[in-house]
Design an enzyme around this catalytic site. Structure first.
Site, mmCIF file in Angstrom:
data_model
loop_
_atom_site.group_PDB
_atom_site.id
_atom_site.type_symbol
_atom_site.label_atom_id
_atom_site.label_comp_id
_atom_site.label_asym_id
_atom_site.label_seq_id
_atom_site.Cartn_x
_atom_site.Cartn_y
_atom_site.Cartn_z
ATOM 1 C CB SER A 158 34.885 -2.362 16.152
ATOM 2 O OG SER A 158 34.405 -2.724 17.658
ATOM 3 C CE LYS A 159 41.325 0.380 21.816
ATOM 4 N NZ LYS A 159 42.680 -0.242 21.246
ATOM 5 C CB VAL A 160 35.719 -5.835 18.911
ATOM 6 C CG1 VAL A 160 36.594 -6.525 17.823
ATOM 7 C CG2 VAL A 160 35.133 -7.173 19.355
#
Ligand code: PMP
Length: 307
Positions: A158-160
Site C-alpha cells: 500500500s502506498k500509505v
C-alpha cells in the site's frame, strides 16, 4: 485554445484553482500519515502535440488497492478517478511533462490514529516535472543503515503516506553522506528496493529483481520492465538477492514512475560493471522512454492521450 497552462487541483469533489485547495492543521491524515497516494506521469510529445498519461488505469487500481489494504473508505471506482483526472488534465492544459499526485486522505478534524470510522476525501494535483533523478550519468548509491519497513509492520504493497517516513530517513542519510540514492535491505537483510523505486540487477544478460516477499512496493514500472524485457527477448527472474550480489552485478538499474529507468554507477563505493551504462539497462531505458512518449506503436495501449 490558449497555450497557457492553468494551475488547477481536484479538491473536495470539485476542480478549483490550486491556491484554494487548502486543509486545516487539524486534518487527521496530516497528524497520523493515514492517507494513501499515487504517482503518475504524463509525457508531452512535441511532434504529436499531445500529452500521454502512462498506465493511468493501473495506477488508480493500485490506489484503490492501497485503500483496501488500509481499510480507508473508498469513495470512487478506478474508472471514476481516471475520468476525473483526464478532465483535470484537459482543463490544466499543460504542454510539457507532468506528474500527477492523487491522494485519498482521512479528512476529519479528529484525534486518535485509526482507519475505521473516519471520513475520507480524494485530492488530485498536477505539477510540471522532468527528470527526478539523473537518468544519463549513473547514480551513486549506498545500502541504507535503515531497514525497509516490513510488510508485517506497515503493509508495503500500500502506498500509505506514513510508510514514507522510512523512505525519508534512508534518502536523507544517503544524500547527506554524498550519495544520490539509498538501497534498502528488508528485515531479513536481503535486498528490497530504493527509497522510492524498485531495483533490478543484471547478471549474465538476465535481469533479476527482488520478489514481493522482500517487502517491496509492487511497482507499475517494475511490471512494465517485465513486459519490455519480454519484447526485447531478455529473460527475467524474481528472487531473493543478497547484499554481496549487488557488488558483483554486471549492471544495476532502478525503475519507478519518478525515477523512470535510471542506471546505478556504484554501490557503497564499489563500481558496478565498468562504471558505464550497461547494454541491457540502456536497451530497456531507451525502449521505456520511447514507449512513454508515444513513439512505440506496439505499446500505445498503455497511453491515454489528453488532447
Ligand atoms: N517503491 C517505492 C517505495 C515507491 O515509492 C515507488 C514509487 N511509486 C516504487 C517502488 C515504484 O513504483 P511505480 O513503478 O509504480 O512508480
Amino acid at each position: 485554445m490558449s497555450d497557457k497552462p492553468n494551475d488547477l487541483t481536484y479538491f473536495e469533489g470539485k476542480i478549483v484553482p490550486t491556491s484554494e485547495a487548502k486543509l486545516s492543521l487539524q486534518t487527521h491524515a496530516l497528524q497520523y500519515g493515514t492517507s494513501v497516494f499515487g504517482g503518475i506521469r504524463g509525457y508531452y510529445n512535441e511532434e504529436q502535440k499531445n500529452l500521454f498519461v502512462f498506465r493511468i488505469r493501473d495506477h488508480f487500481q493500485r490506489l484503490i488497492n492501497s485503500t483496501k489494504i488500509m481499510q480507508l473508505q473508498t469513495l470512487r471506482t478506478p474508472d471514476e478517478l481516471v475520468d476525473i483526472t483526464l478532465d483535470l488534465l484537459k482543463q490544466c492544459n499543460y504542454r510539457q511533462n507532468v506528474y500527477i499526485r492523487p491522494l485519498v486522505y482521512t479528512s476529519a478534524l479528529q484525534l486518535s490514529p485509526r482507519f475505521h470510522d473516519v471520513p475520507t476525501q480524494v485530492g488530485i494535483y498536477v505539477i510540471p516535472l522532468n527528470d527526478y533523478l539523473d537518468t544519463t550519468n549513473g547514480l551513486s548509491t549506498c545500502v541504507s543503515s535503515w531497514r525497509r519497513i516490513d510488510d508485517t509492520t506497515i503493509p508495503t504493497m500500500s502506498k500509505v503516506s506514513g510508510g514514507y517516513v522510512n523512505s525519508a530517513l534512508a534518502k536523507s542519510e544517503a544524500v547527506q553522506n554524498g550519495f544520490d540514492e539509498a538501497i534498502f535491505l528488508d528485515s531479513r537483510g536481503l535486498v528490497s528496493e530504493g527509497s522510492a523505486e524498485n531495483i533490478f540487477l543484471v547478471r549474465g544478460g538476465k535481469i533479476i529483481t527482488p520478489s514481493l516477499e522482500s517487502s517491496i512496493l509492487e511497482g507499475i514500472t517494475r511490471r512494465t520492465i517485465f513486459a519490455l524485457a519480454n519484447h526485447l527477448g531478455i529473460s527475467y527472474e524474481e528472487r531473493s538477492i543478497s547484499r554481496s550480489e549487488l557488488y558483483i552485478a554486471d549492471e544495476i538499474f532502478f525503475s519507478g514512475t519518478g525515477v523512470q529507468v535510471a542506471w546505478v554507477k556504484s554501490v557503497d563505493r564499489r563500481v558496478i560493471g565498468d562504471g558505464k551504462v550497461g547494454s541491457v539497462s540502456k536497451k530497456l531505458q531507451d525502449l521505456y522512454f520511447n514507449v512513454v512518449k508515444g513513439n512505440e506503436k506496439s505499446f500505445m495501449d498503455w497511453l491515454t492521450p489528453i488532447y
